[in-house]
Design a protein around this motif. Structure first.
Motif, short mmCIF file in Angstrom:
data_model
loop_
_atom_site.label_atom_id
_atom_site.label_comp_id
_atom_site.label_asym_id
_atom_site.label_seq_id
_atom_site.Cartn_x
_atom_site.Cartn_y
_atom_site.Cartn_z
N SER A 188 37.90 8.46 14.00
CA SER A 188 36.84 8.35 15.00
C SER A 188 37.47 7.90 16.31
O SER A 188 38.66 7.54 16.36
N LYS A 189 36.69 7.89 17.38
CA LYS A 189 37.22 7.46 18.67
C LYS A 189 37.75 6.03 18.60
O LYS A 189 38.83 5.73 19.10
N ASN A 190 36.99 5.15 17.97
CA ASN A 190 37.42 3.75 17.86
C ASN A 190 38.67 3.61 17.00
O ASN A 190 39.58 2.82 17.31
N GLN A 191 38.73 4.36 15.91
CA GLN A 191 39.90 4.31 15.04
C GLN A 191 41.14 4.84 15.77
O GLN A 191 42.24 4.28 15.62
N LEU A 192 40.96 5.89 16.57
CA LEU A 192 42.08 6.46 17.31
C LEU A 192 42.62 5.45 18.33
O LEU A 192 43.84 5.30 18.49
N GLU A 193 41.72 4.76 19.01
CA GLU A 193 42.13 3.73 19.97
C GLU A 193 42.91 2.62 19.26
O GLU A 193 43.93 2.13 19.77
N LYS A 194 42.43 2.22 18.09
CA LYS A 194 43.10 1.17 17.32
C LYS A 194 44.48 1.64 16.87
O LYS A 194 45.44 0.86 16.89
N PHE A 195 44.58 2.92 16.46
CA PHE A 195 45.86 3.47 16.02
C PHE A 195 46.89 3.41 17.15
O PHE A 195 48.02 2.94 16.95
N PHE A 196 46.51 3.85 18.34
CA PHE A 196 47.47 3.89 19.45
C PHE A 196 47.76 2.50 20.00
O PHE A 196 48.86 2.26 20.50
N SER A 197 46.80 1.63 19.93
CA SER A 197 47.06 0.25 20.33
C SER A 197 48.14 -0.38 19.45
O SER A 197 49.04 -1.07 19.94
N THR A 198 48.06 -0.10 18.15
CA THR A 198 49.07 -0.60 17.21
C THR A 198 50.40 0.12 17.41
O THR A 198 51.47 -0.50 17.35
N CYS A 199 50.33 1.42 17.68
CA CYS A 199 51.55 2.22 17.84
C CYS A 199 52.35 1.76 19.06
O CYS A 199 53.59 1.85 19.09
N LYS A 200 51.65 1.27 20.10
CA LYS A 200 52.33 0.82 21.32
C LYS A 200 53.09 -0.48 21.10
O LYS A 200 54.06 -0.77 21.80
N THR A 201 52.63 -1.27 20.14
CA THR A 201 53.24 -2.58 19.91
C THR A 201 54.65 -2.41 19.33
O THR A 201 54.81 -1.78 18.28
N PRO A 202 55.68 -2.94 19.98
CA PRO A 202 57.05 -2.78 19.48
C PRO A 202 57.23 -3.39 18.10
O PRO A 202 56.65 -4.43 17.78
N VAL A 203 58.03 -2.74 17.30
CA VAL A 203 58.34 -3.23 15.95
C VAL A 203 59.54 -4.17 16.04
O VAL A 203 60.58 -3.80 16.60
N LYS A 204 59.39 -5.36 15.51
CA LYS A 204 60.49 -6.33 15.56
C LYS A 204 61.70 -5.79 14.80
O LYS A 204 61.58 -5.20 13.75
N ASN A 205 62.86 -6.03 15.38
CA ASN A 205 64.14 -5.65 14.77
C ASN A 205 64.33 -4.14 14.63
O ASN A 205 65.17 -3.68 13.86
N ALA A 206 63.52 -3.36 15.38
CA ALA A 206 63.73 -1.90 15.37
C ALA A 206 65.06 -1.58 16.02
O ALA A 206 65.47 -2.23 17.00
#
Length: 384
Positions: free
Chosen positions: A173-191
């Protein structure tokens, strides 16, 4: 031509003929007849079969011998390598273990239908349809191409349908997509390459264009025309299991297309190009793609589709979202287009579907919703 001879008290016939399948001279014979007349009658019948089937045995070949020849002659030259690989695998793993010892003429419709029913207990409806399609086509070619069978006993075989609605497409859904990309933008530690935002831009492109993952991974920078706001889709990346990846033509003729970019997509792709340059400068082991691929591994090679899928699922987990696959972004784009009021023909062309019917059938529950909403709007208007 038939010849006859008496062996003891019994008669025998021999019929010589040219095998239309191989072009070689062959002979078939049978004995044990009480009289020459009986042998002549049987010989006439054998000659009729030779004339009808093109071979004396009339389908006496075993499927274990027939299928390799059929694959080599009729499939390999006429289908894409990935398609041939999948068909050969289905023949080797599913068809021949069950039917390899059978002669072509021994195929029994009832026994085959029972096997199809058994397959459905282990495989999805779509998988069983693919297996049956291979078998049915091969036997049909035995009739019409090899001329070694009189008829195909496998026509109109029934594939048991799913009892539950498993065809519902999966999307955000629109809200789920926003949540997905918000999480995707967050850098992964020790990447390892923490500065790289490549996965974010890849998923953003998929969600805003509806292209297939293979089409996206095959893109080069030259395929994007920023001035015309277009992306040209002319190839797809095929990554077979345990095999070398390669570029192929798109899924269908309609899949060759030009996708128009909205302003946000243009902005994101320009940001990706800048980010890519920053990554090259920061990490010495991160090399540009010599071929100019937009998305690639740190050594410049194509991204592996399984790696992309695994990372996508990781993001879903981190965001506490349903665990979907990158293909869900294609569905997401289509659903959001339709919900926004886009014409179904436009959606079909943008996705590269073979027909509008494919689009309508795939997103039936969405188009039903739009139809009901439109009818409700009409009713409100007319009753004012």
């Amino acid at each position: 031509m038939a010849t006859y001879r008496k062996r003891g008290t019994k008669w025998e016939y021999r019929v010589r003929y040219v095998d239309r399948k191989t072009g070689t001279n062959k002979e078939t014979s049978k004995g044990g007849f009480n009289t020459k007349k009986e042998a002549q009658i049987a010989a006439n019948l054998a000659e009729s079969k030779v004339e009808y089937y093109g071979v004396g045995e009339g389908g006496n070949d075993r499927l274990a011998n027939y299928f390799p020849q059929w694959l080599e002659i009729y499939k390999k030259p006429n289908v894409k390598p990935i398609t041939y690989t999948l068909q050969e695998r289905n023949v080797r793993l599913n068809i021949l273990p069950r039917w390899g010892r059978y002669r072509l003429k021994e195929l029994n419709r009832s026994e085959y239908q029972k096997w199809i029913n058994e397959l459905r207990t282990s495989y999805s409806e779509g998988t069983v349809r693919r297996i049956h399609s291979i078998m049915n086509t091969a036997i049909s070619d035995a009739v019409h191409e090899f001329n070694i069978l009189r008829e195909n006993p496998l026509v109109k075989i029934k594939i048991p349908k799913d009892q539950t609605d498993n065809k519902t497409i999966k999307y955000f859904s629109k809200n789920q997509l926003e949540k997905f990309f918000s999480t995707c933008k967050t850098p992964v530690k020790n990447a390892k390459y923490q500065l790289s935002s490549q996965n974010y831009y890849l998923f953003a492109m998929l969600s805003r264009t509806g292209m297939r993952i293979g089409e996206a991974l095959a893109l080069k920078w030259e395929d994007i025309d920023f001035s015309q706001k277009n992306i040209t889709i002319s190839k797809t990346l095929v990554y077979p299991l345990n095999s070398t990846p390669y570029l192929s033509t798109p899924k269908s003729n309609k899949s060759r297309r030009v996708i128009r970019m909205d302003e946000t997509t243009i902005f994101l792709m320009k940001k990706h190009r800048i980010n890519q340059m920053e990554v090259y400068l920061k990490y010495k082991k991160y090399a540009p793609s010599e071929e100019g691929y937009i998305f690639h591994q740190q050594d410049g090679r194509w991204l592996r589709t399984n790696v992309v899928r695994d990372y996508f699922k990781t993001i879903c987990n981190r965001a506490n979202l349903p665990i979907l696959s990158p293909h869900a972004l294609r569905h997401t784009h289509a659903v959001h287009l339709i919900e926004s009021g886009a014409n179904i023909k436009y959606v079909s062309e943008r996705l590269g579907h073979a027909s509008i019917k494919t689009t309508a059938d795939t997103y039936l529950h969405i188009t039903d919703k739009i139809e009901n909403d439109s009818l409700n709007q009409y009713e409100k208007y007319i009753n004012l």
